[in-house]
Design an enzyme around this catalytic site. Structure first.
Site, mmCIF file in Angstrom:
data_model
loop_
_atom_site.group_PDB
_atom_site.id
_atom_site.type_symbol
_atom_site.label_atom_id
_atom_site.label_comp_id
_atom_site.label_asym_id
_atom_site.label_seq_id
_atom_site.Cartn_x
_atom_site.Cartn_y
_atom_site.Cartn_z
ATOM 1 N N LYS A 1 -6.869 -8.751 1.193
ATOM 2 C CA LYS A 1 -7.351 -8.536 -0.173
ATOM 3 C C LYS A 1 -7.315 -7.051 -0.539
ATOM 4 C CE LYS A 1 -11.314 -10.572 0.789
ATOM 5 N NZ LYS A 1 -11.100 -11.007 2.194
ATOM 6 N N ARG B 1 -18.229 -15.040 -3.667
ATOM 7 C CA ARG B 1 -18.110 -15.623 -2.333
ATOM 8 C C ARG B 1 -18.967 -16.868 -2.183
ATOM 9 N NH1 ARG B 1 -16.441 -10.720 0.576
ATOM 10 N NH2 ARG B 1 -16.243 -11.172 2.765
ATOM 11 N N ARG C 1 -7.241 -3.477 12.773
ATOM 12 C CA ARG C 1 -7.451 -2.669 11.552
ATOM 13 C C ARG C 1 -8.092 -1.323 11.872
ATOM 14 N NH1 ARG C 1 -10.412 -5.235 6.513
ATOM 15 N NH2 ARG C 1 -11.986 -5.711 8.070
ATOM 16 N N ARG D 1 -13.989 -0.775 11.721
ATOM 17 C CA ARG D 1 -15.197 -1.274 11.052
ATOM 18 C C ARG D 1 -16.112 -1.952 12.063
ATOM 19 N NH1 ARG D 1 -13.764 -4.431 5.537
ATOM 20 N NH2 ARG D 1 -15.112 -6.011 6.451
ATOM 21 N N ARG E 1 -17.489 -14.334 10.793
ATOM 22 C CA ARG E 1 -17.069 -14.143 9.389
ATOM 23 C C ARG E 1 -16.113 -15.260 8.951
ATOM 24 N NH1 ARG E 1 -14.786 -8.422 10.001
ATOM 25 N NH2 ARG E 1 -13.950 -8.730 7.914
HETATM 26 P P1 AP5 Z 1 -7.334 -5.951 4.562
HETATM 27 O O1 AP5 Z 1 -6.496 -5.683 3.365
HETATM 28 O O2 AP5 Z 1 -8.326 -4.925 4.966
HETATM 29 O O3 AP5 Z 1 -7.996 -7.421 4.457
HETATM 30 P P2 AP5 Z 1 -9.218 -7.939 3.585
HETATM 31 O O4 AP5 Z 1 -8.859 -9.299 3.096
HETATM 32 O O5 AP5 Z 1 -9.624 -6.918 2.594
HETATM 33 O O6 AP5 Z 1 -10.275 -8.110 4.763
HETATM 34 P P3 AP5 Z 1 -11.813 -7.726 4.801
HETATM 35 O O7 AP5 Z 1 -12.196 -7.731 6.265
HETATM 36 O O8 AP5 Z 1 -12.086 -6.486 4.031
HETATM 37 O O9 AP5 Z 1 -12.435 -8.953 4.116
HETATM 38 P P4 AP5 Z 1 -13.878 -9.422 4.201
HETATM 39 O O10 AP5 Z 1 -13.900 -10.410 3.128
HETATM 40 O O11 AP5 Z 1 -14.311 -9.885 5.532
HETATM 41 O O12 AP5 Z 1 -14.703 -8.063 4.042
HETATM 42 P P5 AP5 Z 1 -15.506 -7.428 2.827
HETATM 43 O O13 AP5 Z 1 -15.400 -5.967 2.953
HETATM 44 O O14 AP5 Z 1 -15.153 -8.077 1.563
HETATM 45 O O15 AP5 Z 1 -6.324 -6.230 5.779
HETATM 46 C C1 AP5 Z 1 -6.794 -6.486 7.100
HETATM 47 C C2 AP5 Z 1 -5.851 -5.814 8.122
HETATM 48 O O16 AP5 Z 1 -4.573 -6.430 8.062
HETATM 49 C C3 AP5 Z 1 -5.597 -4.319 7.881
HETATM 50 O O17 AP5 Z 1 -5.463 -3.668 9.116
HETATM 51 C C4 AP5 Z 1 -4.265 -4.288 7.118
HETATM 52 O O18 AP5 Z 1 -3.565 -3.092 7.354
HETATM 53 C C5 AP5 Z 1 -3.546 -5.499 7.714
HETATM 54 N N1 AP5 Z 1 -2.704 -6.200 6.723
HETATM 55 C C6 AP5 Z 1 -3.061 -6.544 5.464
HETATM 56 N N2 AP5 Z 1 -2.063 -7.209 4.843
HETATM 57 C C7 AP5 Z 1 -1.054 -7.290 5.770
HETATM 58 C C8 AP5 Z 1 0.248 -7.873 5.726
HETATM 59 N N3 AP5 Z 1 0.720 -8.502 4.624
HETATM 60 N N4 AP5 Z 1 1.026 -7.771 6.836
HETATM 61 C C9 AP5 Z 1 0.554 -7.150 7.939
HETATM 62 N N5 AP5 Z 1 -0.666 -6.578 8.042
HETATM 63 C C10 AP5 Z 1 -1.472 -6.652 6.961
HETATM 64 O O19 AP5 Z 1 -17.000 -7.891 3.199
HETATM 65 C C11 AP5 Z 1 -17.664 -7.361 4.325
HETATM 66 C C12 AP5 Z 1 -19.078 -7.917 4.386
HETATM 67 O O20 AP5 Z 1 -19.810 -7.494 3.226
HETATM 68 C C13 AP5 Z 1 -19.194 -9.443 4.409
HETATM 69 O O21 AP5 Z 1 -19.105 -9.962 5.706
HETATM 70 C C14 AP5 Z 1 -20.586 -9.637 3.777
HETATM 71 O O22 AP5 Z 1 -21.605 -9.378 4.728
HETATM 72 C C15 AP5 Z 1 -20.659 -8.538 2.724
HETATM 73 N N6 AP5 Z 1 -20.172 -8.962 1.391
HETATM 74 C C16 AP5 Z 1 -19.133 -8.434 0.681
HETATM 75 N N7 AP5 Z 1 -18.981 -9.062 -0.505
HETATM 76 C C17 AP5 Z 1 -19.942 -10.019 -0.547
HETATM 77 C C18 AP5 Z 1 -20.278 -11.017 -1.491
HETATM 78 N N8 AP5 Z 1 -19.600 -11.157 -2.645
HETATM 79 N N9 AP5 Z 1 -21.317 -11.846 -1.203
HETATM 80 C C19 AP5 Z 1 -22.031 -11.717 -0.057
HETATM 81 N N10 AP5 Z 1 -21.754 -10.809 0.887
HETATM 82 C C20 AP5 Z 1 -20.714 -9.961 0.647
HETATM 83 MG MG MG Z 2 -11.364 -5.719 2.317
#
Ligand code: AP5
Ligand code: MG
Length: 214
Positions: free
Chosen positions: A14, A89, A128, A161, A172
């Site tokens: 994302k 979410r 990552r 992270r 997760r």
């Molecule tokens: P990346 O682009 O970082 O993936 P992402 O989908 O953004 O993954 P996240 O881990 O950020 O998602 P998440 O939903 O768990 O975390 P969030 O921060 O939202 O890519 C991942 C890796 O793959 C990277 O190394 C990248 O380089 C590589 N990559 C990407 N695309 C690629 C491709 N096409 N080919 C090869 N490699 C690739 O949430 C974190 C925490 O915050 C949650 O657990 C929760 O506790 C809280 N939180 C956040 N939002 C909410 C909400 N709305 N409600 C409740 N809690 C929330």
């Molecule tokens: Mg992210």
């Protein structure tokens, strides 16, 4: 006001896709995960409330999330175009988002579901690395920096992270299935769901998304 959503499991890409879309369009990237991590870093009340949930890979309570999103939208202008990443979410967050947008005579225009096989996701998260200074995202093998552990863009140090440890990653993914995956059906019924093959390289996935963007 216009709103699109990037929906997908942890590690689906994302944040990576959001970067590509932002560079090619005028969408404003709103990542609730990034906002929460910034709040933790700044030591605010919101950060304190969120940290324990995030460290375990659990969702932060809806009221906290809805408050930070509505504060962010209140700062915006009527012509703003938002790209939500990691929000909504839960069904409650999705319903509240609809209400908030309706107050601005707006609705969710498109929801891009990033589809990636689970084994790919686990290896993406374990590899990552993120720049401590500017937040740029890398992967040790898929998208490596030119010099190990150093950001190409600003020279800052790269870190892992805390919630990317294996046990937390598995939780997760489980939380995503239990609490977030039902949004796929919710948006499919509204006729706004668009599926993206996000298992390929970032350039192809970004190009596919841009070609399907209305
Ligand atoms: P990346 O682009 O970082 O993936 P992402 O989908 O953004 O993954 P996240 O881990 O950020 O998602 P998440 O939903 O768990 O975390 P969030 O921060 O939202 O890519 C991942 C890796 O793959 C990277 O190394 C990248 O380089 C590589 N990559 C990407 N695309 C690629 C491709 N096409 N080919 C090869 N490699 C690739 O949430 C974190 C925490 O915050 C949650 O657990 C929760 O506790 C809280 N939180 C956040 N939002 C909410 C909400 N709305 N409600 C409740 N809690 C929330
Ligand atoms: Mg992210």
């Amino acid at each position: 006001m216009k709103a699109i959503i990037l929906l997908g499991a942890p590690g689906a890409g994302k944040g990576t896709l959001a970067e590509g879309v932002r560079n090619a369009t005028s969408f404003i990237h709103v990542s609730t995960g990034d906002m929460l991590r910034a709040a933790i870093k700044a030591g605010t009340q919101t950060g304190l409330e969120a940290k324990a949930f995030m460290d375990k890979g659990e969702l932060v309570p809806d009221n906290v999330i809805l408050r930070i999103v509505s504060e962010r939208l209140a700062q915006g202008a009527p012509e703003d175009q938002y790209m939500f990443d990691g929000f909504p979410r839960t069904l409650e967050q999705a319903r509240q988002l609809d209400e908030t947008l309706a107050q601005h005579d707006a609705k969710v225009n498109q929801v891009f579901l990033l589809e990636v096989p689970t084994p790919v996701i686990v290896s993406r998260l374990s590899g990552r690395r993120i720049c401590k200074s500017c937040g740029a995202v890398y992967h040790v093998t898929n998208i490596p920096p030119k010099v190990a552990d150093v950001c190409d863009q600003c020279g800052g140090p790269l870190y892992q992270r805390p919630d990317d440890s294996e046990a937390t990653v598995l939780n997760r993914l489980d939380v995503y299935q239990r609490q977030t995956a039902s949004l796929i059906d919710f948006y499919e019924r509204k006729g706004v769901l668009v599926r993206i093959n996000a298992g390929s390289d970032p350039q192809s996935a970004t190009a596919e998304l841009l070609s399907k963007l209305n």
